[in-house]
Design a protein around this motif. Structure first.
Motif, PDB file in Angstrom:
ATOM      1  N   GLY A   1       2.216  -8.929  -8.663  1.00  0.00           N
ATOM      2  CA  GLY A   1       1.272  -8.319  -7.730  1.00  0.00           C
ATOM      3  C   GLY A   1      -0.154  -8.694  -8.083  1.00  0.00           C
ATOM      4  O   GLY A   1      -1.025  -7.833  -8.198  1.00  0.00           O
ATOM      5  N   THR A   2      -0.387  -9.980  -8.250  1.00  0.00           N
ATOM      6  CA  THR A   2      -1.720 -10.452  -8.640  1.00  0.00           C
ATOM      7  C   THR A   2      -2.783 -10.008  -7.642  1.00  0.00           C
ATOM      8  O   THR A   2      -3.868  -9.560  -8.033  1.00  0.00           O
ATOM      9  N   LYS A   3      -2.477 -10.103  -6.338  1.00  0.00           N
ATOM     10  CA  LYS A   3      -3.468  -9.694  -5.327  1.00  0.00           C
ATOM     11  C   LYS A   3      -3.767  -8.199  -5.438  1.00  0.00           C
ATOM     12  O   LYS A   3      -4.914  -7.775  -5.277  1.00  0.00           O
ATOM     13  N   GLU A   4      -2.742  -7.405  -5.728  1.00  0.00           N
ATOM     14  CA  GLU A   4      -2.965  -5.964  -5.884  1.00  0.00           C
ATOM     15  C   GLU A   4      -3.804  -5.680  -7.130  1.00  0.00           C
ATOM     16  O   GLU A   4      -4.647  -4.789  -7.129  1.00  0.00           O
ATOM     17  N   PHE A   5      -3.572  -6.441  -8.184  1.00  0.00           N
ATOM     18  CA  PHE A   5      -4.371  -6.301  -9.398  1.00  0.00           C
ATOM     19  C   PHE A   5      -5.833  -6.624  -9.110  1.00  0.00           C
ATOM     20  O   PHE A   5      -6.739  -5.877  -9.487  1.00  0.00           O
ATOM     21  N   ILE A   6      -6.061  -7.729  -8.412  1.00  0.00           N
ATOM     22  CA  ILE A   6      -7.427  -8.144  -8.078  1.00  0.00           C
ATOM     23  C   ILE A   6      -8.091  -7.101  -7.178  1.00  0.00           C
ATOM     24  O   ILE A   6      -9.270  -6.790  -7.337  1.00  0.00           O
ATOM     25  N   ASN A   7      -7.329  -6.554  -6.236  1.00  0.00           N
ATOM     26  CA  ASN A   7      -7.870  -5.546  -5.314  1.00  0.00           C
ATOM     27  C   ASN A   7      -7.963  -4.153  -5.937  1.00  0.00           C
ATOM     28  O   ASN A   7      -8.436  -3.223  -5.290  1.00  0.00           O
ATOM     29  N   ARG A   8      -7.498  -4.012  -7.163  1.00  0.00           N
ATOM     30  CA  ARG A   8      -7.584  -2.761  -7.934  1.00  0.00           C
ATOM     31  C   ARG A   8      -6.954  -1.576  -7.187  1.00  0.00           C
ATOM     32  O   ARG A   8      -7.465  -0.466  -7.222  1.00  0.00           O
ATOM     33  N   ASN A   9      -5.807  -1.820  -6.526  1.00  0.00           N
ATOM     34  CA  ASN A   9      -5.150  -0.725  -5.816  1.00  0.00           C
ATOM     35  C   ASN A   9      -4.014  -0.092  -6.616  1.00  0.00           C
ATOM     36  O   ASN A   9      -3.360   0.822  -6.122  1.00  0.00           O
ATOM     37  N   GLY A  10      -3.753  -0.582  -7.814  1.00  0.00           N
ATOM     38  CA  GLY A  10      -2.752   0.024  -8.684  1.00  0.00           C
ATOM     39  C   GLY A  10      -1.323  -0.383  -8.403  1.00  0.00           C
ATOM     40  O   GLY A  10      -0.407   0.070  -9.088  1.00  0.00           O
ATOM     41  N   GLU A  11      -1.098  -1.244  -7.422  1.00  0.00           N
ATOM     42  CA  GLU A  11       0.256  -1.606  -7.021  1.00  0.00           C
ATOM     43  C   GLU A  11       0.720  -2.905  -7.678  1.00  0.00           C
ATOM     44  O   GLU A  11       1.284  -3.783  -7.030  1.00  0.00           O
ATOM     45  N   PHE A  12       0.524  -3.024  -8.967  1.00  0.00           N
ATOM     46  CA  PHE A  12       1.017  -4.178  -9.711  1.00  0.00           C
ATOM     47  C   PHE A  12       1.905  -3.670 -10.833  1.00  0.00           C
ATOM     48  O   PHE A  12       1.827  -2.504 -11.228  1.00  0.00           O
ATOM     49  N   THR A  13       2.802  -4.536 -11.289  1.00  0.00           N
ATOM     50  CA  THR A  13       3.778  -4.121 -12.290  1.00  0.00           C
ATOM     51  C   THR A  13       3.952  -5.177 -13.365  1.00  0.00           C
ATOM     52  O   THR A  13       3.544  -6.328 -13.207  1.00  0.00           O
ATOM     53  N   VAL A  14       4.613  -4.767 -14.436  1.00  0.00           N
ATOM     54  CA  VAL A  14       5.102  -5.663 -15.472  1.00  0.00           C
ATOM     55  C   VAL A  14       6.623  -5.626 -15.351  1.00  0.00           C
ATOM     56  O   VAL A  14       7.208  -4.540 -15.374  1.00  0.00           O
ATOM     57  N   ASN A  15       7.247  -6.784 -15.193  1.00  0.00           N
ATOM     58  CA  ASN A  15       8.688  -6.863 -14.972  1.00  0.00           C
ATOM     59  C   ASN A  15       9.360  -7.606 -16.123  1.00  0.00           C
ATOM     60  O   ASN A  15       8.959  -8.725 -16.446  1.00  0.00           O
ATOM     61  N   ILE A  16      10.398  -6.998 -16.677  1.00  0.00           N
ATOM     62  CA  ILE A  16      11.159  -7.629 -17.756  1.00  0.00           C
ATOM     63  C   ILE A  16      12.641  -7.467 -17.439  1.00  0.00           C
ATOM     64  O   ILE A  16      13.109  -6.352 -17.177  1.00  0.00           O
ATOM     65  N   ALA A  17      13.363  -8.581 -17.458  1.00  0.00           N
ATOM     66  CA  ALA A  17      14.803  -8.534 -17.201  1.00  0.00           C
ATOM     67  C   ALA A  17      15.535  -9.357 -18.251  1.00  0.00           C
ATOM     68  O   ALA A  17      15.046 -10.400 -18.690  1.00  0.00           O
ATOM     69  N   LEU A  18      16.701  -8.880 -18.621  1.00  0.00           N
ATOM     70  CA  LEU A  18      17.615  -9.654 -19.455  1.00  0.00           C
ATOM     71  C   LEU A  18      18.663 -10.229 -18.513  1.00  0.00           C
ATOM     72  O   LEU A  18      19.340  -9.475 -17.800  1.00  0.00           O
TER      73      LEU A  18
ATOM     74  N   GLY B   1       2.604  -3.401  -2.734  1.00  0.00           N
ATOM     75  CA  GLY B   1       2.624  -4.668  -3.429  1.00  0.00           C
ATOM     76  C   GLY B   1       3.668  -4.677  -4.524  1.00  0.00           C
ATOM     77  O   GLY B   1       4.236  -3.654  -4.879  1.00  0.00           O
ATOM     78  N   SER B   2       3.955  -5.857  -5.012  1.00  0.00           N
ATOM     79  CA  SER B   2       4.796  -6.116  -6.184  1.00  0.00           C
ATOM     80  C   SER B   2       6.210  -5.582  -6.035  1.00  0.00           C
ATOM     81  O   SER B   2       6.706  -5.333  -4.943  1.00  0.00           O
ATOM     82  N   SER B   3       6.884  -5.408  -7.159  1.00  0.00           N
ATOM     83  CA  SER B   3       8.282  -4.968  -7.171  1.00  0.00           C
ATOM     84  C   SER B   3       8.424  -3.476  -6.901  1.00  0.00           C
ATOM     85  O   SER B   3       9.540  -2.952  -6.893  1.00  0.00           O
ATOM     86  N   LEU B   4       7.331  -2.798  -6.652  1.00  0.00           N
ATOM     87  CA  LEU B   4       7.397  -1.365  -6.327  1.00  0.00           C
ATOM     88  C   LEU B   4       8.262  -1.099  -5.094  1.00  0.00           C
ATOM     89  O   LEU B   4       8.889  -0.046  -4.985  1.00  0.00           O
ATOM     90  N   LYS B   5       8.326  -2.051  -4.187  1.00  0.00           N
ATOM     91  CA  LYS B   5       9.113  -1.871  -2.960  1.00  0.00           C
ATOM     92  C   LYS B   5      10.593  -1.723  -3.299  1.00  0.00           C
ATOM     93  O   LYS B   5      11.272  -0.835  -2.790  1.00  0.00           O
ATOM     94  N   LEU B   6      11.101  -2.577  -4.161  1.00  0.00           N
ATOM     95  CA  LEU B   6      12.502  -2.456  -4.570  1.00  0.00           C
ATOM     96  C   LEU B   6      12.728  -1.166  -5.355  1.00  0.00           C
ATOM     97  O   LEU B   6      13.782  -0.536  -5.224  1.00  0.00           O
ATOM     98  N   CYS B   7      11.749  -0.748  -6.133  1.00  0.00           N
ATOM     99  CA  CYS B   7      11.891   0.503  -6.886  1.00  0.00           C
ATOM    100  C   CYS B   7      11.959   1.707  -5.951  1.00  0.00           C
ATOM    101  O   CYS B   7      12.682   2.670  -6.223  1.00  0.00           O
ATOM    102  N   MET B   8      11.237   1.651  -4.833  1.00  0.00           N
ATOM    103  CA  MET B   8      11.318   2.740  -3.850  1.00  0.00           C
ATOM    104  C   MET B   8      12.723   2.821  -3.244  1.00  0.00           C
ATOM    105  O   MET B   8      13.241   3.909  -3.007  1.00  0.00           O
ATOM    106  N   VAL B   9      13.330   1.681  -3.011  1.00  0.00           N
ATOM    107  CA  VAL B   9      14.714   1.678  -2.530  1.00  0.00           C
ATOM    108  C   VAL B   9      15.626   2.257  -3.606  1.00  0.00           C
ATOM    109  O   VAL B   9      16.489   3.096  -3.325  1.00  0.00           O
ATOM    110  N   ALA B  10      15.427   1.839  -4.856  1.00  0.00           N
ATOM    111  CA  ALA B  10      16.275   2.313  -5.953  1.00  0.00           C
ATOM    112  C   ALA B  10      16.195   3.824  -6.136  1.00  0.00           C
ATOM    113  O   ALA B  10      17.211   4.474  -6.406  1.00  0.00           O
TER     114      ALA B  10
END
Length: 172
Positions: free
Chosen positions: A31-48, A130-139
Protein backbone atom coordinates in the motif's frame (compact mmCIF):
# COMPACT_ATOMS: atom_id res chain seq x y z
CA UNK A 1 18.20 -21.88 5.85
CA UNK A 2 14.86 -20.72 4.41
CA UNK A 3 15.12 -18.26 1.50
CA UNK A 4 13.31 -14.90 1.65
CA UNK A 5 11.61 -13.34 -1.35
CA UNK A 6 10.18 -9.83 -1.47
CA UNK A 7 9.28 -7.28 -4.09
CA UNK A 8 12.71 -5.79 -3.56
CA UNK A 9 14.40 -9.16 -4.26
CA UNK A 10 12.12 -10.23 -7.13
CA UNK A 11 15.14 -10.23 -9.39
CA UNK A 12 15.84 -13.80 -8.25
CA UNK A 13 15.28 -15.80 -11.44
CA UNK A 14 11.87 -17.46 -11.45
CA UNK A 15 13.48 -20.72 -12.62
CA UNK A 16 15.53 -20.76 -9.42
CA UNK A 17 12.78 -19.77 -6.99
CA UNK A 18 10.17 -22.02 -8.65
CA UNK A 19 12.22 -24.91 -7.27
CA UNK A 20 12.11 -23.63 -3.69
CA UNK A 21 10.00 -26.00 -1.59
CA UNK A 22 9.70 -23.55 1.29
CA UNK A 23 10.40 -19.82 1.49
CA UNK A 24 9.37 -16.63 3.26
CA UNK A 25 7.48 -14.10 1.18
CA UNK A 26 7.68 -10.58 2.60
CA UNK A 27 6.15 -7.28 1.57
CA UNK A 28 7.51 -4.73 4.05
CA UNK A 29 5.20 -1.99 2.71
CA UNK A 30 1.98 -3.07 1.00
CA UNK A 31 0.00 0.00 0.00
CA UNK A 32 2.72 2.44 -0.98
CA UNK A 33 0.19 5.02 -2.22
CA UNK A 34 -1.70 4.78 1.08
CA UNK A 35 1.56 5.24 2.97
CA UNK A 36 2.42 8.32 0.91
CA UNK A 37 -1.11 9.69 1.40
CA UNK A 38 -0.80 9.06 5.16
CA UNK A 39 -4.25 7.44 5.39
CA UNK A 40 -3.11 4.50 7.53
CA UNK A 41 -4.21 1.85 5.04
CA UNK A 42 -0.84 0.19 4.52
CA UNK A 43 0.39 -3.11 5.91
CA UNK A 44 3.40 -5.32 6.46
CA UNK A 45 2.79 -8.78 4.97
CA UNK A 46 4.73 -11.93 5.84
CA UNK A 47 3.89 -15.40 4.55
CA UNK A 48 5.55 -18.78 4.80
CA UNK A 49 5.13 -20.63 1.51
CA UNK A 50 5.35 -24.42 1.52
CA UNK A 51 4.90 -26.46 -1.66
CA UNK A 52 3.63 -23.35 -3.51
CA UNK A 53 0.89 -22.58 -0.94
CA UNK A 54 0.83 -20.05 1.92
CA UNK A 55 0.74 -21.99 5.20
CA UNK A 56 1.33 -19.10 7.58
CA UNK A 57 0.26 -15.50 7.04
CA UNK A 58 0.71 -12.36 9.09
CA UNK A 59 -0.72 -8.98 8.07
CA UNK A 60 0.25 -6.14 10.40
CA UNK A 61 -1.34 -2.68 10.26
CA UNK A 62 1.25 -0.35 11.87
CA UNK A 63 -1.02 2.69 12.32
CA UNK A 64 -3.73 0.80 14.25
CA UNK A 65 -1.44 -1.92 15.64
CA UNK A 66 -3.87 -4.59 14.44
CA UNK A 67 -2.51 -7.95 13.34
CA UNK A 68 -4.30 -10.59 11.27
CA UNK A 69 -2.89 -14.10 11.49
CA UNK A 70 -3.62 -17.35 9.70
CA UNK A 71 -2.04 -20.76 10.04
CA UNK A 72 -3.10 -23.66 7.87
CA UNK A 73 -4.67 -26.37 10.00
CA UNK A 74 -5.05 -24.08 13.03
CA UNK A 75 -7.29 -21.16 12.03
CA UNK A 76 -7.28 -17.39 11.74
CA UNK A 77 -7.21 -14.59 14.33
CA UNK A 78 -7.29 -10.86 14.72
CA UNK A 79 -5.11 -9.37 17.43
CA UNK A 80 -5.83 -5.89 18.76
CA UNK A 81 -4.79 -4.18 22.00
CA UNK A 82 -3.07 -7.38 23.14
CA UNK A 83 -6.22 -9.47 22.73
CA UNK A 84 -6.42 -12.23 20.14
CA UNK A 85 -9.79 -13.48 18.88
CA UNK A 86 -10.62 -16.05 16.22
CA UNK A 87 -12.08 -14.73 12.97
CA UNK A 88 -14.05 -16.34 10.17
CA UNK A 89 -15.61 -15.35 6.89
CA UNK A 90 -19.36 -14.89 6.82
CA UNK A 91 -21.60 -16.94 4.58
CA UNK A 92 -23.11 -14.89 1.77
CA UNK A 93 -26.74 -15.84 1.36
CA UNK A 94 -27.62 -13.57 -1.55
CA UNK A 95 -28.98 -10.05 -1.57
CA UNK A 96 -27.07 -6.88 -0.87
CA UNK A 97 -23.38 -7.76 -0.59
CA UNK A 98 -20.64 -5.78 1.09
CA UNK A 99 -17.84 -5.32 -1.43
CA UNK A 100 -14.38 -3.99 -0.65
CA UNK A 101 -12.69 -2.41 -3.62
CA UNK A 102 -9.20 -1.15 -4.19
CA UNK A 103 -8.68 2.53 -3.57
CA UNK A 104 -5.80 2.64 -6.08
CA UNK A 105 -6.40 -0.22 -8.56
CA UNK A 106 -10.12 -0.42 -9.31
CA UNK A 107 -10.36 -0.50 -13.12
CA UNK A 108 -13.07 -1.18 -15.67
CA UNK A 109 -13.24 -4.93 -14.96
CA UNK A 110 -14.26 -4.25 -11.36
CA UNK A 111 -16.82 -1.69 -12.51
CA UNK A 112 -18.34 -4.32 -14.83
CA UNK A 113 -18.34 -6.88 -11.99
CA UNK A 114 -20.16 -4.42 -9.72
CA UNK A 115 -22.73 -3.63 -12.43
CA UNK A 116 -23.47 -7.37 -12.80
CA UNK A 117 -23.69 -7.76 -9.03
CA UNK A 118 -26.13 -4.88 -8.82
CA UNK A 119 -28.35 -6.27 -11.59
CA UNK A 120 -28.37 -9.78 -10.04
CA UNK A 121 -28.66 -8.90 -6.36
CA UNK A 122 -30.37 -5.51 -6.42
CA UNK A 123 -27.43 -3.55 -5.09
CA UNK A 124 -24.34 -3.68 -2.94
CA UNK A 125 -22.55 -1.67 -0.30
CA UNK A 126 -18.96 -0.76 -0.97
CA UNK A 127 -15.91 0.37 0.92
CA UNK A 128 -12.65 1.44 -0.71
CA UNK A 129 -9.44 0.55 1.06
CA UNK A 130 -5.79 0.13 0.31
CA UNK A 131 -3.39 -2.79 0.63
CA UNK A 132 -4.21 -6.27 1.91
CA UNK A 133 -6.74 -4.84 4.36
CA UNK A 134 -9.47 -5.71 1.86
CA UNK A 135 -8.77 -9.44 2.12
CA UNK A 136 -8.57 -9.11 5.90
CA UNK A 137 -12.06 -7.58 5.95
CA UNK A 138 -13.33 -10.64 4.09
CA UNK A 139 -11.48 -12.92 6.52
CA UNK A 140 -13.01 -11.26 9.60
CA UNK A 141 -16.51 -11.31 8.10
CA UNK A 142 -16.98 -7.55 7.71
CA UNK A 143 -17.11 -7.85 3.90
CA UNK A 144 -18.38 -10.49 1.50
CA UNK A 145 -16.06 -10.12 -1.47
CA UNK A 146 -12.98 -8.35 -2.77
CA UNK A 147 -12.90 -8.34 -6.56
CA UNK A 148 -9.31 -7.84 -7.70
CA UNK A 149 -9.50 -8.36 -11.43
CA UNK A 150 -6.18 -6.92 -12.53
CA UNK A 151 -2.54 -7.86 -12.22
CA UNK A 152 -1.10 -8.36 -8.76
CA UNK A 153 2.01 -9.91 -7.26
CA UNK A 154 2.46 -12.82 -4.90
CA UNK A 155 4.03 -10.69 -2.15
CA UNK A 156 0.90 -8.49 -2.21
CA UNK A 157 -1.51 -11.37 -1.61
CA UNK A 158 0.08 -14.45 -0.03
CA UNK A 159 -0.13 -13.47 3.66
CA UNK A 160 -3.73 -12.25 3.42
CA UNK A 161 -4.64 -15.25 1.25
CA UNK A 162 -3.54 -17.52 4.10
CA UNK A 163 -5.64 -15.49 6.55
CA UNK A 164 -8.73 -15.69 4.30
CA UNK A 165 -8.35 -19.41 3.62
CA UNK A 166 -7.76 -20.33 7.25
CA UNK A 167 -10.82 -18.21 8.15
CA UNK A 168 -12.92 -20.40 5.86
CA UNK A 169 -12.83 -18.37 2.64
CA UNK A 170 -11.24 -18.74 -0.75
CA UNK A 171 -8.97 -16.69 -2.98
CA UNK A 172 -9.31 -17.55 -6.65
Amino acid sequence: GIPVLSEESAKVDYEKRAGWKRFWLVDPLDGTKEFINRNGEFTVNIALIDSHRPVLGVVYVPVTRVTYLGQRGRGAWKEQAGKRAPISVRAYKGGRATVVASRSHRGEAVDRFLARLESREGGYDTASLGSSLKLCMVAEGSADIYPRLGPTSEWDTAAAQCVVETAGGAVI
